[in-house]
Design a protein around this motif. Structure first.
Motif, PDB file in Angstrom:
ATOM      1  N   ASN A 131       0.854  -1.188   0.000  1.00 33.68           N
ATOM      2  CA  ASN A 131       0.000   0.000   0.000  1.00 33.68           C
ATOM      3  C   ASN A 131       0.891   1.240   0.000  1.00 33.68           C
ATOM      4  O   ASN A 131       0.960   1.987   0.973  1.00 33.68           O
ATOM      5  CB  ASN A 131      -0.911  -0.027   1.234  1.00 33.68           C
ATOM      6  CG  ASN A 131      -1.807  -1.253   1.238  1.00 33.68           C
ATOM      7  OD1 ASN A 131      -2.790  -1.312   0.519  1.00 33.68           O
ATOM      8  ND2 ASN A 131      -1.439  -2.258   2.028  1.00 33.68           N
ATOM      9  N   ARG A 154      -4.118  -0.045  -8.347  1.00 28.00           N
ATOM     10  CA  ARG A 154      -5.057  -0.522  -7.338  1.00 28.00           C
ATOM     11  C   ARG A 154      -6.210  -1.324  -7.941  1.00 28.00           C
ATOM     12  O   ARG A 154      -7.049  -1.853  -7.185  1.00 28.00           O
ATOM     13  CB  ARG A 154      -5.615   0.661  -6.532  1.00 28.00           C
ATOM     14  CG  ARG A 154      -4.549   1.575  -5.961  1.00 28.00           C
ATOM     15  CD  ARG A 154      -3.474   0.833  -5.200  1.00 28.00           C
ATOM     16  NE  ARG A 154      -3.932   0.377  -3.882  1.00 28.00           N
ATOM     17  CZ  ARG A 154      -3.174  -0.253  -3.008  1.00 28.00           C
ATOM     18  NH1 ARG A 154      -1.912  -0.545  -3.299  1.00 28.00           N
ATOM     19  NH2 ARG A 154      -3.661  -0.616  -1.842  1.00 28.00           N
ATOM     20  N   LYS A 161      -3.719  -5.845   0.302  1.00 29.36           N
ATOM     21  CA  LYS A 161      -4.177  -4.579  -0.282  1.00 29.36           C
ATOM     22  C   LYS A 161      -5.266  -3.941   0.571  1.00 29.36           C
ATOM     23  O   LYS A 161      -6.231  -4.597   0.966  1.00 29.36           O
ATOM     24  CB  LYS A 161      -4.697  -4.797  -1.703  1.00 29.36           C
ATOM     25  CG  LYS A 161      -5.144  -3.497  -2.383  1.00 29.36           C
ATOM     26  CD  LYS A 161      -5.490  -3.701  -3.851  1.00 29.36           C
ATOM     27  CE  LYS A 161      -6.824  -4.386  -4.032  1.00 29.36           C
ATOM     28  NZ  LYS A 161      -7.279  -4.363  -5.440  1.00 29.36           N
ATOM     29  N   GLY A 181      -5.369   7.160   1.259  1.00 24.95           N
ATOM     30  CA  GLY A 181      -5.704   6.671  -0.077  1.00 24.95           C
ATOM     31  C   GLY A 181      -6.725   7.508  -0.800  1.00 24.95           C
ATOM     32  O   GLY A 181      -6.888   7.372  -2.013  1.00 24.95           O
ATOM     33  N   TYR A 190      -1.576   4.904   0.501  1.00 28.79           N
ATOM     34  CA  TYR A 190      -2.550   3.855   0.762  1.00 28.79           C
ATOM     35  C   TYR A 190      -2.331   3.137   2.088  1.00 28.79           C
ATOM     36  O   TYR A 190      -3.251   2.506   2.609  1.00 28.79           O
ATOM     37  CB  TYR A 190      -2.529   2.844  -0.388  1.00 28.79           C
ATOM     38  CG  TYR A 190      -2.971   3.417  -1.708  1.00 28.79           C
ATOM     39  CD1 TYR A 190      -4.308   3.726  -1.938  1.00 28.79           C
ATOM     40  CD2 TYR A 190      -2.057   3.677  -2.730  1.00 28.79           C
ATOM     41  CE1 TYR A 190      -4.724   4.269  -3.149  1.00 28.79           C
ATOM     42  CE2 TYR A 190      -2.466   4.216  -3.943  1.00 28.79           C
ATOM     43  CZ  TYR A 190      -3.797   4.511  -4.148  1.00 28.79           C
ATOM     44  OH  TYR A 190      -4.205   5.054  -5.346  1.00 28.79           O
ATOM     45  N   GLN A 191      -1.156   3.237   2.647  1.00 28.75           N
ATOM     46  CA  GLN A 191      -0.843   2.585   3.923  1.00 28.75           C
ATOM     47  C   GLN A 191      -1.257   3.418   5.135  1.00 28.75           C
ATOM     48  O   GLN A 191      -1.296   2.918   6.254  1.00 28.75           O
ATOM     49  CB  GLN A 191       0.665   2.355   4.003  1.00 28.75           C
ATOM     50  CG  GLN A 191       1.461   3.657   4.031  1.00 28.75           C
ATOM     51  CD  GLN A 191       2.920   3.486   3.722  1.00 28.75           C
ATOM     52  OE1 GLN A 191       3.735   3.425   4.627  1.00 28.75           O
ATOM     53  NE2 GLN A 191       3.249   3.392   2.438  1.00 28.75           N
TER      54      GLN A 191
END
Length: 202
Positions: A131, A154, A161, A181, A190-191
């Motif tokens: 991510n 993605r 994910k 995200g 995204y993390q």
């Protein structure tokens, strides 16, 4: 104390401080130790193996983060590693490359001189290799960690994910965290889950 075995919160005692001093808790750190808490927790990897995890975060989010991890554990949500970033000498890139989930690390935001919310323990990164953080700087695309490029798309399916409607996102949002995200147009992280309480930061 958490009602589940293996989940608890404690102050930063001398033993824990000896592990972070000069690493995540740098000599110029402006965050009082009294603002931080040590979390011990359990998590499961993609194979369903039960693992012990450790995290340091801000006292303002500690109880919520522990509750989130309890629910993720109960739901068999896969998290590969949860180790103190000090095991990587507080090197964010090394920790992310190893897909290690973490929170506190006194450091600046990438490409700025501003203290990161991680520097206050107010952000949590989950399964970061899968991510990644993505940003274009001076026309060049930056992906962190550098071994996360395969997970930029993605639309693909791959392990670990995080998506907008998965359990991890929903649990953090229920506690009023924001998700990197979908927060910004010019970058994706995204993390990254964070508490938007900059007004409380000195």
């Amino acid at each position: 104390m958490s009602p589940l075995d293996g989940f608890f919160i404690s102050d930063i005692d001398d033993e824990i401080f000896s592990r972070i001093a000069g690493k995540s808790y740098k000599v110029n750190c402006t965050v009082p130790l009294s603002d931080l808490r040590y979390l011990e927790l359990r998590h499961k990897n993609l194979r369903g193996e039960e693992l012990r995890g450790e995290m340091i975060c801000n006292v303002r989010i500690a109880a919520d983060v522990l509750e989130i991890f309890e629910k993720l554990f109960a739901a068999n949500y896969p998290i590969e590693k949860v180790r103190l970033i000090d095991e990587y000498d507080a090197d964010d890139e090394l920790s992310m490359r190893d897909n290690n989930s973490s929170s506190f690390n006194f450091r600046v935001v990438s490409f700025t001189n501003r203290i990161s919310l991680h520097g206050y323990g107010l952000a949590v990164d989950i399964n970061p290799r899968y991510n990644p953080y993505i940003k274009t700087v001076d026309g060049k695309k930056i992906i962190a960690p550098d071994n996360g490029a395969d997970f930029e798309d993605r639309a693909k399916n791959f392990p670990y994910k995080i998506t907008a409607d998965d359990l991890c996102c929903r649990l953090f949002r229920e506690k009023n965290f924001l998700w990197g995200g979908d927060c910004w147009d010019d970058e994706k992280d995204y993390q990254h889950f964070f508490m938007p309480i900059e007004e409380l930061i000195p």
